[in-house]
Design a protein around this motif. Structure first.
Motif, mmCIF file in Angstrom:
data_model
loop_
_atom_site.group_PDB
_atom_site.id
_atom_site.type_symbol
_atom_site.label_atom_id
_atom_site.label_comp_id
_atom_site.label_asym_id
_atom_site.label_seq_id
_atom_site.Cartn_x
_atom_site.Cartn_y
_atom_site.Cartn_z
ATOM 1 N N LEU A 195 1.308 13.006 11.759
ATOM 2 C CA LEU A 195 2.431 13.182 10.822
ATOM 3 C C LEU A 195 3.722 12.612 11.373
ATOM 4 N N LYS A 196 3.770 12.408 12.687
ATOM 5 C CA LYS A 196 5.049 12.052 13.311
ATOM 6 C C LYS A 196 5.081 10.692 13.995
ATOM 7 N N LEU A 210 -0.878 14.136 -4.426
ATOM 8 C CA LEU A 210 -1.234 13.824 -3.037
ATOM 9 C C LEU A 210 -0.080 14.221 -2.121
ATOM 10 N N LYS A 211 -0.428 14.821 -0.955
ATOM 11 C CA LYS A 211 0.610 15.191 0.023
ATOM 12 C C LYS A 211 0.548 14.263 1.227
ATOM 13 N N ARG A 212 1.668 14.141 1.894
ATOM 14 C CA ARG A 212 1.760 13.356 3.122
ATOM 15 C C ARG A 212 0.633 13.761 4.095
ATOM 16 N N GLU A 213 0.320 15.051 4.168
ATOM 17 C CA GLU A 213 -0.716 15.549 5.074
ATOM 18 C C GLU A 213 -2.090 14.937 4.786
ATOM 19 N N HIS A 214 -2.356 14.694 3.507
ATOM 20 C CA HIS A 214 -3.666 14.124 3.176
ATOM 21 C C HIS A 214 -3.855 12.751 3.812
ATOM 22 N N LEU A 215 -2.782 11.966 3.782
ATOM 23 C CA LEU A 215 -2.871 10.644 4.417
ATOM 24 C C LEU A 215 -3.242 10.812 5.891
ATOM 25 N N SER A 216 -2.557 11.724 6.540
ATOM 26 C CA SER A 216 -2.803 11.929 7.978
ATOM 27 C C SER A 216 -4.211 12.454 8.246
ATOM 28 N N MET A 217 -4.760 13.202 7.301
ATOM 29 C CA MET A 217 -6.123 13.714 7.497
ATOM 30 C C MET A 217 -7.142 12.570 7.601
ATOM 31 N N VAL A 218 -6.871 11.479 6.886
ATOM 32 C CA VAL A 218 -7.749 10.307 7.006
ATOM 33 C C VAL A 218 -7.671 9.748 8.418
ATOM 34 N N ALA A 219 -6.450 9.607 8.924
ATOM 35 C CA ALA A 219 -6.264 9.048 10.273
ATOM 36 C C ALA A 219 -6.911 9.942 11.331
ATOM 37 N N TYR A 236 0.832 -1.215 0.000
ATOM 38 C CA TYR A 236 0.000 0.000 0.000
ATOM 39 C C TYR A 236 0.865 1.264 0.000
ATOM 40 N N ALA A 237 2.055 1.178 0.591
ATOM 41 C CA ALA A 237 2.975 2.325 0.561
ATOM 42 C C ALA A 237 3.402 2.640 -0.872
ATOM 43 N N LEU A 238 3.606 1.585 -1.667
ATOM 44 C CA LEU A 238 3.927 1.810 -3.088
ATOM 45 C C LEU A 238 2.788 2.547 -3.784
ATOM 46 N N MET A 239 1.572 2.142 -3.453
ATOM 47 C CA MET A 239 0.408 2.790 -4.058
ATOM 48 C C MET A 239 0.362 4.272 -3.667
ATOM 49 N N ALA A 240 0.635 4.530 -2.389
ATOM 50 C CA ALA A 240 0.602 5.919 -1.906
ATOM 51 C C ALA A 240 1.673 6.755 -2.605
ATOM 52 N N ALA A 241 2.861 6.197 -2.737
ATOM 53 C CA ALA A 241 3.961 6.932 -3.378
ATOM 54 C C ALA A 241 3.617 7.266 -4.825
ATOM 55 N N PRO A 301 5.660 6.050 2.423
ATOM 56 C CA PRO A 301 5.492 7.213 3.314
ATOM 57 C C PRO A 301 4.661 6.950 4.574
ATOM 58 N N PHE A 302 4.393 5.698 4.922
ATOM 59 C CA PHE A 302 3.510 5.422 6.061
ATOM 60 C C PHE A 302 4.250 5.448 7.393
ATOM 61 N N ASN A 303 3.565 6.007 8.388
ATOM 62 C CA ASN A 303 3.977 5.756 9.761
ATOM 63 C C ASN A 303 2.865 4.950 10.435
ATOM 64 N N VAL A 304 3.020 4.694 11.709
ATOM 65 C CA VAL A 304 2.094 3.776 12.369
ATOM 66 C C VAL A 304 0.648 4.280 12.333
ATOM 67 N N TRP A 305 0.450 5.589 12.254
ATOM 68 C CA TRP A 305 -0.914 6.136 12.225
ATOM 69 C C TRP A 305 -1.593 5.949 10.874
ATOM 70 N N ASP A 306 -0.862 5.495 9.911
ATOM 71 C CA ASP A 306 -1.477 5.212 8.603
ATOM 72 C C ASP A 306 -2.012 3.787 8.510
ATOM 73 N N CYS A 307 -1.793 3.000 9.547
ATOM 74 C CA CYS A 307 -2.075 1.563 9.472
ATOM 75 C C CYS A 307 -3.202 1.179 10.426
ATOM 76 N N SER A 308 -4.094 0.316 9.960
ATOM 77 C CA SER A 308 -5.145 -0.205 10.838
ATOM 78 C C SER A 308 -4.508 -1.193 11.818
ATOM 79 N N PRO A 309 -5.184 -1.407 12.955
ATOM 80 C CA PRO A 309 -4.562 -2.222 14.012
ATOM 81 C C PRO A 309 -4.826 -3.714 13.880
#
Lengths: 392, 392
Positions: free
Chosen positions: B196-197, B162-171, B149-154, B204-212
């Motif tokens: 974002l952090k 798409l910006k990194r911020e948009h991903l975080s807006m979903v979270a 999924y990170a490849l897809m995001a990139a 570009p994923f950090n842990v907040w981009d991932c479901s648990p």
């Protein structure tokens, strides 16, 4: 409900195929099925598929198997669902494919099954097959399916007078039947003396009472009955289909000499087909262990409860008898590639009802109705199908 | 085809439940579902069940799960089929239950899902979840679903801005939504700065981009629409349902910024429902990773292809926006108990369309149509459902 027809069927031989993977086995069955469609079809017309497999994603570690296999044969966009109900996974692929056609949402629906038991049978000391029994009350206490069916056989002996010889008569018959079947795993006869003296497995069973470890795949194409003649002049109609469950642990059941799941599933199938067990001309039944075939005779209404062994004594279920059973060789000698087994039974019946079991001595003559019967585990699930010859 | 209604739905909270087994989780969801049927029903009227689970028989080693669970809740004889299509197993339980009702063969059909990821997520160093990707070309080369999924995001970033911020807006949105949902696993807000952090996972994923990793179960009771009012004055109608597949390996696909399986499944569902994406009032979509929700916006027709992030910028998919998405918290914050996820989405929609999401601030007002969307793996399978409020 829309009527359901079968217009094509194909299967690999069953056996031990170290050089073939799950994808290759599936493709072999699928393309044989396509070839069997007399007037051909555009494969893209296949809208959805049900694929039975027990050990996908665990033993052989190819998960999300249904779309993986459909992509491999060039149908990546078709809807695809993997179904798993232990040894009845193939039967439930058939069952749900039939429902999909009956719904009217789809015209062409694939039912298929595949298993590569060579790769999973005892990997890492885990018994993938064994998990399909009741884990808490049976498997973790050390019982195996051979042990559980052996209990059923012992009780059947006690209650009804079944003899050890009757069990062996099933093995002898099914081995004899397999000789002429090019798809069968064990194409050799055994004598009653041999069958009585195999290496012990679980009393009263010896090795000849047990179906083998098999690789294989089978594929069946279902079609809305209204358009079946577009594809062939000899469709086979699915007149009835039933499925039912029971407790996994045999201590919870009403009886251990009869499978309630089979009785309920067959009642549903007979009622839908509007026929009685007397009208069945031949059957493929689930003989994972020899006692299973004898129990099936009663549960499918071929005889009174507990009297299954009398059909063997009378020769009723021999190929030359009134109601041949497992002319393919059955699970015992044709083989038992778990997820494929139920679909492989449908392949045999498709061939027989179309008069295409050409090998010398194999073709059953003048048959109109046939039945197939697939069981999961020790009877936790069962599915029953009634087929009618379509060229009459 | 017969019309399909939903008359009951129930689910466990999602989370980490070391003291509960698969049977307990399933029973909890099933009995909550039964209780939700306003006028009640005789459970014996449930004729057949479809149960989604990824790791039955492998990770948690309870095979032939469908009859095992049905026996546990007192319905040992009902027909039961386990379906497995990776993370879409629950969606395919819904899909096949809908077909079963549509066929006219059954009046009451259970769709359910269950998973206990706590017990399977990395047992013996095997990654049960990972086997649902393409094993030969992806998993054995070392990739994980986060990586894919990170490849897809990139690529989405590269192609569409798409910006990194948009991903975080979903979270951030989905965590905020989960706060009021008593069934959600993570009931706490996170700020955009936090999102974002997080600790890096796969760029570009950090842990907040991932479901648990979640345990949980969900159950939905389908009914022939003709008799739905016997059970409730507020049925929810299933107006459309679609499912489709794609190659598992992303190198085989037409695009990696869009899922063809979702596009085809949703086209089928919209066409059957006879409505357009504009008419959807709210949706539960498959946000296993933040990019997945953004891709879903385009694939479900909520925006033009590649423009998903604009809906976030405009606030369209916030609860107060024109088209709220994942008001439950989504996979990201409600949780993702694989086999249960698709059925849990239906539970949320059932509650919302009946006006029963009573917790302060949670109820969506004046909704008529809703959509749910469940994806298997990285898009190997997808299922889409369109629901209509029934009390109007």
């Amino acid at each position: 409900m829309e009527g359901v027809a079968i217009i094509g069927a194909g299967q690999t031989p069953y056996g031990d195929f170290p050089g073939k993977g799950v994808k290759e086995l599936f493709a072999e069955a699928y393309f044989e099925m396509l070839k069997s469609i007399d007037k051909g079809t555009e494969p893209q017309r296949i809208q959805t598929a049900y694929i039975g497999s027990l050990s996908a994603g665990s033993g052989f570690q190819l998960g999300q198997l249904a779309p993986l296999l459909m992509g491999h044969v060039g149908l990546p966009r078709a809807t695809a669902t993997r179904v798993e109900n232990a040894c009845a996974s193939g039967g439930y692929a058939l069952y749900n494919a039939a429902i999909a056609v009956a719904s009217g949402k789809f015209d062409l629906v694939l039912a298929a099954g595949v298993e590569k038991m060579r790769d999973v049978s005892s990997s890492k000391g885990r018994y993938w097959l064994g998990v399909s029994g009741d884990t808490e009350y049976e498997r973790l206490a050390g019982s195996t399916f051979a042990g559980i069916y052996a209990l059923m056989a012992a009780r059947y002996m006690h209650d009804y007078g079944l003899k050890r010889e009757h069990l062996s008569m099933v093995a002898v018959k099914n081995h004899r039947n397999a000789v002429a079947n090019p798809k069968a795993q064990f194409r050799r006869e055994i004598t009653l003396e041999q069958a009585l003296k195999g290496a012990p497995v679980a009393h009263p069973f010896n090795v000849w009472d047990c179906s083998p470890t098999s690789d294989g795949a089978a594929a069946v194409l279902f079609c809305n009955a209204k358009i079946a003649k577009e594809f062939t002049d000899k469709p086979v109609y699915l007149k009835g289909f039933g499925a039912a469950s029971d407790y996994l642990a045999i201590h919870d059941r009403d009886s251990i000499t009869s499978l309630a799941a089979t009785r309920k599933a067959s009642a549903e199938a007979y009622s839908q087909a509007g026929i009685s067990p007397r009208e069945i001309d031949f059957a493929e039944v689930h003989d994972c262990f020899t006692i299973a075939e004898i129990m099936a005779y009663g549960d499918l209404g071929f005889c009174e409860p507990g009297q299954g062994f009398k059909l063997l004594e009378e020769g009723t279920t021999l190929p030359e008898g009134k109601l041949p059973v497992n002319v393919s060789g059955g699970l015992k000698a044709k083989g038992h590639p778990i997820g494929a087994t139920g679909c492989g039974q449908a392949c045999e019946i498709f061939k027989q009802l179309r008069g295409e079991a050409q090998e010398p001595g194999r073709q059953i003559k003048n048959a109109r109705y046939a039945l197939s019967h697939n069981v999961g585990g020790s009877g936790g699930t069962a599915a029953v199908f009634i087929y009618q010859r379509g060229d009459q």
